[in-house]
Design a protein around this motif. Structure first.
Motif, mmCIF file in Angstrom:
data_model
loop_
_atom_site.group_PDB
_atom_site.id
_atom_site.type_symbol
_atom_site.label_atom_id
_atom_site.label_comp_id
_atom_site.label_asym_id
_atom_site.label_seq_id
_atom_site.Cartn_x
_atom_site.Cartn_y
_atom_site.Cartn_z
ATOM 1 N N GLU A 137 0.828 -1.205 0.000
ATOM 2 C CA GLU A 137 0.000 0.000 0.000
ATOM 3 C C GLU A 137 0.869 1.265 0.000
ATOM 4 O O GLU A 137 0.559 2.248 -0.679
ATOM 5 N N ILE A 138 1.959 1.227 0.756
ATOM 6 C CA ILE A 138 2.887 2.364 0.798
ATOM 7 C C ILE A 138 3.549 2.551 -0.568
ATOM 8 O O ILE A 138 3.613 3.665 -1.101
ATOM 9 N N PHE A 139 4.051 1.466 -1.135
ATOM 10 C CA PHE A 139 4.754 1.559 -2.413
ATOM 11 C C PHE A 139 3.824 2.041 -3.530
ATOM 12 O O PHE A 139 4.264 2.753 -4.447
ATOM 13 N N GLU A 140 2.565 1.653 -3.473
ATOM 14 C CA GLU A 140 1.609 2.102 -4.489
ATOM 15 C C GLU A 140 1.519 3.630 -4.510
ATOM 16 O O GLU A 140 1.526 4.255 -5.582
ATOM 17 N N ILE A 141 1.456 4.222 -3.331
ATOM 18 C CA ILE A 141 1.346 5.682 -3.252
ATOM 19 C C ILE A 141 2.679 6.356 -3.586
ATOM 20 O O ILE A 141 2.712 7.387 -4.268
ATOM 21 N N LEU A 142 3.783 5.783 -3.134
ATOM 22 C CA LEU A 142 5.088 6.349 -3.478
ATOM 23 C C LEU A 142 5.315 6.318 -4.989
ATOM 24 O O LEU A 142 5.931 7.236 -5.546
ATOM 25 N N GLU A 143 4.829 5.288 -5.649
ATOM 26 C CA GLU A 143 4.955 5.198 -7.103
ATOM 27 C C GLU A 143 4.202 6.349 -7.767
ATOM 28 O O GLU A 143 4.671 6.931 -8.752
ATOM 29 N N GLU A 144 3.031 6.686 -7.212
ATOM 30 C CA GLU A 144 2.243 7.796 -7.743
ATOM 31 C C GLU A 144 2.944 9.139 -7.535
ATOM 32 O O GLU A 144 2.855 10.033 -8.379
ATOM 33 N N GLU A 145 3.635 9.276 -6.412
ATOM 34 C CA GLU A 145 4.178 10.571 -5.998
ATOM 35 C C GLU A 145 5.674 10.727 -6.252
ATOM 36 O O GLU A 145 6.248 11.771 -5.944
ATOM 37 N N LYS A 146 6.318 9.706 -6.786
ATOM 38 C CA LYS A 146 7.777 9.707 -6.904
ATOM 39 C C LYS A 146 8.274 10.870 -7.747
ATOM 40 O O LYS A 146 7.567 11.388 -8.612
ATOM 41 N N GLY A 147 9.519 11.265 -7.469
ATOM 42 C CA GLY A 147 10.142 12.362 -8.195
ATOM 43 C C GLY A 147 11.228 12.984 -7.337
ATOM 44 O O GLY A 147 11.430 12.607 -6.186
ATOM 45 N N GLU A 148 11.943 13.946 -7.882
ATOM 46 C CA GLU A 148 13.054 14.563 -7.172
ATOM 47 C C GLU A 148 12.599 15.255 -5.885
ATOM 48 O O GLU A 148 13.362 15.359 -4.927
ATOM 49 N N ALA A 149 11.363 15.721 -5.865
ATOM 50 C CA ALA A 149 10.858 16.445 -4.687
ATOM 51 C C ALA A 149 10.518 15.510 -3.538
ATOM 52 O O ALA A 149 10.331 15.956 -2.404
ATOM 53 N N LEU A 150 10.437 14.215 -3.819
ATOM 54 C CA LEU A 150 10.059 13.243 -2.786
ATOM 55 C C LEU A 150 11.302 12.541 -2.248
ATOM 56 O O LEU A 150 12.029 11.882 -2.984
ATOM 57 N N HIS A 151 11.550 12.698 -0.953
ATOM 58 C CA HIS A 151 12.660 11.989 -0.316
ATOM 59 C C HIS A 151 12.386 11.916 1.181
ATOM 60 O O HIS A 151 11.493 12.590 1.696
ATOM 61 N N GLY A 152 13.144 11.064 1.874
ATOM 62 C CA GLY A 152 12.935 10.958 3.309
ATOM 63 C C GLY A 152 13.509 9.684 3.890
ATOM 64 O O GLY A 152 14.544 9.191 3.450
ATOM 65 N N ILE A 153 12.792 9.147 4.879
ATOM 66 C CA ILE A 153 13.255 7.984 5.636
ATOM 67 C C ILE A 153 12.127 6.976 5.777
ATOM 68 O O ILE A 153 10.996 7.340 6.092
ATOM 69 N N PHE A 154 12.449 5.709 5.545
ATOM 70 C CA PHE A 154 11.558 4.605 5.886
ATOM 71 C C PHE A 154 11.876 4.246 7.335
ATOM 72 O O PHE A 154 12.786 3.473 7.615
ATOM 73 N N HIS A 155 11.126 4.841 8.256
ATOM 74 C CA HIS A 155 11.344 4.639 9.685
ATOM 75 C C HIS A 155 11.182 3.174 10.067
ATOM 76 O O HIS A 155 10.304 2.482 9.555
ATOM 77 N N CYS A 156 12.041 2.720 10.983
ATOM 78 C CA CYS A 156 11.964 1.359 11.528
ATOM 79 C C CYS A 156 11.808 0.330 10.420
ATOM 80 O O CYS A 156 10.894 -0.481 10.414
#
Length: 255
Positions: A137-156
Motif C-alpha cells: 500500500e505504501i509503495f503504491e502511493i510512493l509510485e504515484e508521488e515519486k520524483g526529485e521532490a520526494l525523499h525521506g526515511i523509511f522509519h523502523c
C-alpha cells in the motif's frame, strides 16, 4: 563522535518522570541530535516545549501518525498545515499506513498519506514513513508521488532485501533501530548488501529497545547498541559508521 537519533518520542508520557536525565544521559553517550516525530494534535504542545527546552538538540517534525487517523482525520490534517505555517519543522512525519493495529480506516490512511506527501512537496520537506504490514500500500502511493521532490526515511525498516531496494529507489533512507539487534529481526541477514549511504540510525524510544534491553523502555542513550551491531555487520569502525549515518541524516533533514 556525534550520533544522530533520527526518530525518538522524547515527549512521550513514558519519560515524564525523568526526561531531563534521559536526555542528559543520551548526550553523554554522544547522541547530540534528536529528531522528534509527531503523532497527532494532542502532542503538539509537548513537542514545542521540548524544542524550547533544548533548542540546539531537538528537531521537530509535523504530521499525523497513521494509527491516529480516525473519523476526525481531516481536522487533524488541518492542524498539521496550520502548524507548518506557524513554526519551522524539519520533516513531515511520521506518516504512512499501519495495517497491524488498524484496518478499518485504510481508505482514510491512504488519503492522509497522500495529502501529507503533497504538504511535504509544498513546504520542501522530507517525509518520515511509518509502515507496518503495509509495504504494498505504501509503495503504491510512493509510485504515484515519486520524483526529485520526494525523499525521506523509511522509519523502523523491517522489510526484505527486495523491499529495501524498492524503498531506496524512491529516495528513501532506511531507519535502522533496535530490531537489527533482535535474534528474529531478519534485516541483519541482508543489511550488509545495503550501502551505508542509505542508512540512518534511530531508536523509536520509548519503543523497540535493542538487545540487551529488549522489553524495557527504550532510550536514545541506547543508540550505541545499534551502532555496535552495525559494526559487526559492515565490519567498519564505529566512528566511521557514526560519521556516515549522521551525514546521511543531514542530507535528509538539511540540518
Amino acid at each position: 563522535m556525534i550520533l544522530t537519533d533520527t526518530h525518538t518520542h522524547l515527549y512521550s508520557e513514558a519519560f515524564d518522570d525523568d526526561r531531563e536525565t534521559v536526555i542528559a544521559n543520551a548526550i553523554s553517550k554522544g547522541v547530540e541530535r534528536f529528531f522528534i516525530p509527531a503523532i497527532d494534535s494532542t502532542y503538539t504542545q509537548r513537542m514545542l516545549d521540548l524544542k524550547q527546552a533544548y533548542p540546539k538538540h531537538m528537531f521537530l517534525m509535523m504530521g499525523l501518525h497513521p494509527t491516529h487517523v480516525k473519523e476526525d482525520y481531516k481536522e487533524e490534517l488541518a492542524h498539521v498545515e496550520e502548524m507548518l505555517q506557524e513554526h519551522n519543522f524539519c520533516a513531515i512525519g511520521e506518516i504512512g499506513i499501519d495495517l497491524y493495529w488498524e484496518k478499518a480506516f485504510l481508505t482514510q490512511q491512504q488519503d492522509a498519506f497522500r495529502y501529507q506527501i503533497k504538504l511535504a512537496k509544498k513546504y520542501k520537506l522530507p517525509i518520515v514513513i511509518h509502515c507496518r504490514e503495509a509495504f504494498d500500500e505504501i509503495f503504491e502511493i510512493l509510485e504515484e508521488e515519486k520524483g526529485e521532490a520526494l525523499h525521506g526515511i523509511f522509519h523502523c525498516f523491517t522489510g526484505t532485501w527486495e523491499q529495501a531496494q524498492k524503498a531506496i529507489s524512491y529516495n528513501m533512507k532506511l531507519g535502522i533501530g533496535g530490531v537489527v539487534t533482535f535474534k528474529n529481526g531478519k534485516i541483519d541477514k541482508f543489511l550488509e548488501k545495503v550501502d551505508l549511504s542509505h542508512i540512518v540510525l534511530e531508536t523509536d524510544a520509548p519503543y523497540l529497545a535493542p538487545t540487551p534491553y529488549r522489553g524495557k523502555r527504550n532510550e536514545s542513550a541506547y543508540l550505541p547498541k545499534i551502532l555496535e551491531k552495525l559494526e559487526l555487520i559492515y565490519r567498519k569502525d564505529i566512528a566511521e559508521i557514526a560519521e556516515i549515518t549522521t551525514n546521511n541524516s543531514k542530507m535528509v533533514f538539511g540540518v
